[in-house]
Motif scaffolding. Structure first.
Motif, short mmCIF file in Angstrom:
data_model
loop_
_atom_site.label_atom_id
_atom_site.label_comp_id
_atom_site.label_asym_id
_atom_site.label_seq_id
_atom_site.Cartn_x
_atom_site.Cartn_y
_atom_site.Cartn_z
N UNK A 99 16.64 -71.17 15.52
CA UNK A 99 17.66 -70.17 15.26
C UNK A 99 18.44 -70.45 13.98
N UNK A 100 18.11 -71.54 13.28
CA UNK A 100 18.79 -71.88 12.02
C UNK A 100 17.83 -72.64 11.13
N UNK A 101 17.50 -72.05 9.99
CA UNK A 101 16.60 -72.69 9.02
C UNK A 101 17.18 -72.49 7.62
N UNK A 102 16.82 -73.35 6.67
CA UNK A 102 17.39 -73.23 5.31
C UNK A 102 16.76 -72.10 4.50
N UNK A 103 16.91 -70.89 4.99
CA UNK A 103 16.31 -69.72 4.35
C UNK A 103 17.29 -68.88 3.55
N UNK A 104 18.57 -69.26 3.56
CA UNK A 104 19.58 -68.51 2.82
C UNK A 104 20.52 -69.50 2.15
N UNK A 105 21.27 -69.08 1.13
CA UNK A 105 22.20 -70.00 0.45
C UNK A 105 23.19 -70.66 1.40
N UNK A 106 23.70 -69.91 2.37
CA UNK A 106 24.70 -70.49 3.29
C UNK A 106 24.06 -71.46 4.28
N UNK A 107 22.91 -71.10 4.83
CA UNK A 107 22.26 -71.99 5.80
C UNK A 107 21.61 -73.20 5.13
N UNK A 108 21.42 -73.12 3.81
CA UNK A 108 20.78 -74.23 3.09
C UNK A 108 21.76 -75.34 2.73
N UNK A 109 23.06 -75.09 2.86
CA UNK A 109 24.06 -76.08 2.44
C UNK A 109 23.87 -77.41 3.17
N UNK A 110 23.57 -77.34 4.47
CA UNK A 110 23.40 -78.57 5.26
C UNK A 110 22.25 -79.42 4.74
N UNK A 111 21.27 -78.80 4.10
CA UNK A 111 20.11 -79.53 3.58
C UNK A 111 20.51 -80.51 2.48
N UNK A 112 21.72 -80.38 1.93
CA UNK A 112 22.19 -81.32 0.91
C UNK A 112 22.29 -82.74 1.47
N UNK A 113 22.36 -82.86 2.79
CA UNK A 113 22.44 -84.18 3.42
C UNK A 113 21.06 -84.81 3.59
N UNK A 114 20.00 -84.11 3.22
CA UNK A 114 18.63 -84.59 3.45
C UNK A 114 18.33 -85.97 2.88
N UNK A 115 18.84 -86.36 1.69
CA UNK A 115 18.52 -87.70 1.18
C UNK A 115 18.99 -88.82 2.09
N UNK A 116 19.90 -88.51 3.03
CA UNK A 116 20.40 -89.53 3.94
C UNK A 116 19.78 -89.43 5.33
#
Length: 229
Positions: A165-182
């Motif tokens: 129900x939540x994937x990085x497919x839009x600018x707003x939902x993609x913000x959390x992906x900034x934590x991916x390097x950790x």
């Protein structure tokens, strides 16, 4: 004389009205300039984050994504503070240093995966892992810090709170992906160092005559792995 007085009064009113319009125009120009400067300042402050989010590509519909992290993601500061002793400490660091204070929610999924390494007949090293899940959205993350080696790592997006129900497919939902390097589960840097993040139970590694070993994995805390020059 009376007509001349009326003309002078009209001219005075027109002059006042003209001055009022000029004042309004100047105020509007000033407000627009302030808004432009504010937007430009925010864009400059978040320029790396904006470029990173813009780099997210959906490779297939499973889904599998790729992302290139632009700029510094604070690994030196993270190491200098002694890393993190808990998920909460790591999330707190990510929120303050990568998200500029923007809150994120990270929920750890129930995972169980395996890793393996082997040497081919040509002498090349092979390292791999799987995600033992019926549905495991993932992201290949590229990083290149100024004082470290460039690397690629695999991130299970479930570690960042993503789901069906939540994937990085839009600018707003993609913000959390900034934590991916950790939140990598494994990766390799340009020097050839490959690392996998595993937390095993007392079950011993399984050895095979072919020379490869595997290790059963249970859920573990979020981790960040860095190799400096």
């Amino acid at each position: 004389m009376e007509e001349r007085g009326d003309d002078m009064e009209e001219q005075a009113k027109s002059s006042k009205s003209g001055r009022a319009r000029k004042i309004v125009v100047r105020v509007l120009i000033a407000l627009v300039a302030l808004v432009v400067l504010a937007v430009a300042g925010i864009a400059f402050m978040f320029r790396n984050e904006i470029a990173t989010v813009a780099s997210i590509k959906k490779v297939n519909d499973y889904p599998f994504y790729t992302m290139t992290y632009e700029g510094d993601y604070g690994i030196d500061e993270f190491i200098a503070q002694g890393g993190a002793s808990s998920d909460a400490e790591l999330i707190g660091f990510v929120v303050q240093h990568l998200m500029k204070g923007l809150p994120i929610t990270i929920e750890l999924p129930d995972l169980a995966c395996s890793t393996f390494n082997a040497t081919t007949s040509e002498g090349d090293a092979i390292f791999g892992r799987n995600f033992d899940l019926s549905y495991s959205r993932s992201m290949l993350v590229r990083t290149d810090s100024a004082d470290g080696y460039a690397s690629i790592s695999m991130v299970n997006l479930g570690f960042l709170g993503y789901g069906e129900d939540k994937l990085p497919d839009s600018p707003t939902s993609s913000i959390t992906a900034l934590a991916a390097p950790y939140a990598p589960l494994d990766g390799v840097n340009e020097a050839g160092l490959a690392v996998g993040c595993c937390s095993s139970t007392p079950i011993p590694p399984i050895s095979r005559p072919t020379g490869w070993t595997s290790q059963l994995r249970r859920p573990s805390a979020l981790c960040s792995i860095s190799a400096r020059r």
